[in-house]
Design a protein around this motif. Structure first.
Motif: not given
Lengths: 333, 263
Positions: B80-85, B166-167, B175-176, B256-260
């Motif tokens: 879920w987190l992967n997908n959100e990011i 995923a960031f 990896l998973n 900090k390094r997130m790119v939307v």
């Protein structure tokens, strides 16, 4: 108060893609990065209660700027304040102040009725019962949500979903509303409803609105002010009217009449600075600063008969096209 | 607080929107349990003199406990987190006046509660019928539950940590896949950890995985000394602490390094 943006910049590292399979393999072992300056030293202020159009070509940096303003992205340099509260310091305080709609995403839960999503926001933002009920009543009335309130988001059409999203963004009475392309892919009637809604909310609650869109009609009908950016830099901020007079200021009168009448008219206006053209109808284009439409028309209306008369200002779309064109050709405002 | 609890509620409602999935999941769990029981039965019968020092009953009770724990322990929070990011939909959750990790935890709690109702309890009943001759250390039930809770927290923080990678990686399922193979083996979910060869056992003692399944299960199925149990619980707390600090650090750097992604 309002929004203060001071000298913000943001750059991304992007992997430089090389051509072909060989290039891809090379890049796998030794990636090259290029730095893209998405936003470059932008500053502006927006007063409380204003509706501001925020425009620029695709990839100009609009979305990046909005994402920094709502605190999702951190600017490399510069500061943003919303109602004197620094963005990125106290996330909670900012969260209560802002509402956001991203036209290409939804903040409603996909599998559950939208009314349930609204209830979640009520608890999340601690909206008092009274206020929640009042808001929901008003929103339902203007946006016409009743018919699909109990349907899950995945069953809604795009127009219905956007209306619901707009409602969700405003339930907690934010003082600033960010709309990132809210009318993308929406039909004319729904657009009209959404515009009315935004206007009403702005009037009743003095909500500051920052609106990005590619539909100039949105801007024309809603905005008091305009901010234009290109390639990460600020190009224009100011009154919509000023931009119009500076770049447009032309009026067009369209007269439906027979060719003989058109010929007569063309002769009669030849002494004035009016541009005449006749194909299916007679078009008279003139500078508004020199003549008013009334002046131009006064004598003609008494003399001739027309099946139709239209007066139009040159529209914002023409102006924006002109600006983009000038930028692309190395000009500046 | 109610904002958070609502996340639990909404997560339950979202899952219940697809009731068929619940049935499928339940049947797969029953099937897996039956398979495991048959497998260990066959192994012990074909070679009565396995010199593991661990009897048939001990192994069987371990296998049953692990399978029951598995029904509520696993979650899809990483995916879920992967997908959100990856899609950038995380933007909305980041703007909420709530803590993101707590929100994620509450979301998982919703899933867990449903799993307990629709899978753990029925599977527990089936196991009680199937293994009525098998003895458990009932006097250690309380300690077992504490250990389960700690295992649950470790598992959540671990899944969260992998998810927010995923960031950097954007797509993390490879990896998973690697990590989940390691996880399934070393946690003792498939094979009891006490049957591992010595070298693997000694490595595993320094890894967090066994604290998710094996330690709680062993507390409930082997008469460990209270000193041993105390040591294991302390180790669990330690691992929970390590993961908590790491996840917080990775989150900070990642933000900090997130790119939307996407628009």
């Amino acid at each position: 108060m309002g929004i203060n943006v001071e000298h913000i910049s943001k750059s991304y590292h992007v992997v430089r893609r090389e051509k072909g399979l060989l290039g891809s393999v090379k890049q796998f072992f030794h990636p090259h990065y290029t730095i893209i300056n998405a936003v470059n030293d932008i500053s502006f202020n927006i007063e409380t209660g204003k509706i501001v159009g925020f425009i620029g070509e695709n990839g100009a940096g609009k979305s990046t700027t909005i994402k920094m303003m709502v605190g999702i992205l951190t600017p490399d340099r510069g500061t943003i304040r919303i109602n004197d509260e620094m963005v990125g310091v106290n996330k909670k305080k900012i969260a209560y102040q802002i509402g956001v709609v991203f036209g290409q995403r939804t903040q409603l839960w996909w599998d559950i009725p939208i009314i349930e999503s609204f209830r979640l926001f009520k608890d999340m933002y601690r909206i008092p019962d009274q206020e929640y009920k009042e808001n929901l009543d008003i929103f339902q009335e203007i946006l016409g949500l009743n018919e699909f309130m109990n349907q899950p988001t995945r069953h809604l059409s795009l127009g219905q979903r956007m209306r619901a999203d707009l409602c969700a963004a405003l339930l907690h009475n934010p003082s600033v509303l960010f709309l990132d392309e809210p009318t993308i892919g929406i039909d004319v009637a729904t657009k009209e409803k959404m515009r009315n809604f935004i206007r009403e909310i702005n009037r009743r609650k003095l909500t500051t609105v920052l609106l990005t869109t590619h539909d100039m009609k949105d801007i024309e009908e809603l905005s008091d002010e305009l901010i234009v950016i290109d390639r990460g830099g600020l190009i224009y901020q100011g009154n919509l009217q000023n931009l119009k007079t500076r770049y447009g200021g032309m009026s067009t009168i369209t007269l439906k009449c027979c060719p003989e009448t058109a010929g007569e008219i063309q002769k009669s206006v030849s002494s004035k600075e009016i541009n005449c053209r006749y194909d299916d109808a007679l078009y008279l284009v003139f500078d508004k600063k020199k003549y008013s439409a009334q002046e131009v028309l006064r004598d003609m209306v008494n003399q001739f008969t027309f099946s139709d008369i239209q007066v139009e200002d040159s529209c914002l779309e023409d102006i924006v096209k002109k600006i983009y064109y000038e930028i692309d050709n190395g000009g500046c405002i | 607080m109610r904002g958070y609890l609502n996340y639990t509620k909404i997560s339950m409602e979202s899952i219940l929107a697809y009731p068929f999935n619940q049935w499928m999941k339940f049947f797969s769990k029953v099937l897996f349990l039956v398979m495991q029981v048959c497998l260990w039965n066959a192994l012990y019968q074909s070679n009565g003199q396995i010199s593991t020092g661990h009897g048939f009953n001990e192994t069987m009770s371990y296998v049953i406990v692990v399978n029951i724990v598995n029904t509520f322990m696993e979650s899809n929070i990483t995916a879920w987190l992967n997908n959100e990011i990856r899609t950038g939909d995380i933007v909305f959750d980041l703007m909420r006046p709530l803590n993101f990790a707590c929100m994620t935890f509450c979301k998982q709690m919703g899933e867990t509660l449903l799993n307990v109702i629709f899978q753990t309890l029925p599977l527990l009943l089936i196991s009680l019928l199937l293994g009525k001759n098998i003895a458990f250390c009932n006097s250690r039930l309380g300690l077992f539950l504490i250990s389960i809770a700690l295992g649950y927290i470790i598992n959540f923080l671990y899944s969260y940590l992998v998810g927010i990678m995923a960031f950097w990686l954007i797509v993390t399922w490879p990896l998973n896949m690697l990590l989940s193979a390691v996880y399934k083996l070393l946690s003792g979910m498939w094979i009891p950890v006490f049957l591992f060869p010595e070298f693997l056992k000694s490595i595993n003692n320094y890894l967090p995985f066994r604290y998710i399944y094996a330690v709680p299960a062993m507390i409930f199925t082997q008469y460990l000394s209270y000193e041993q149990i105390a040591n294991e619980l302390t180790a669990q707390c330690l691992w929970a602490g390590i993961f908590f600090v790491t996840a917080a650090g990775v989150w900070y750097l990642g933000r900090k390094r997130m790119v939307v992604q996407g628009g």
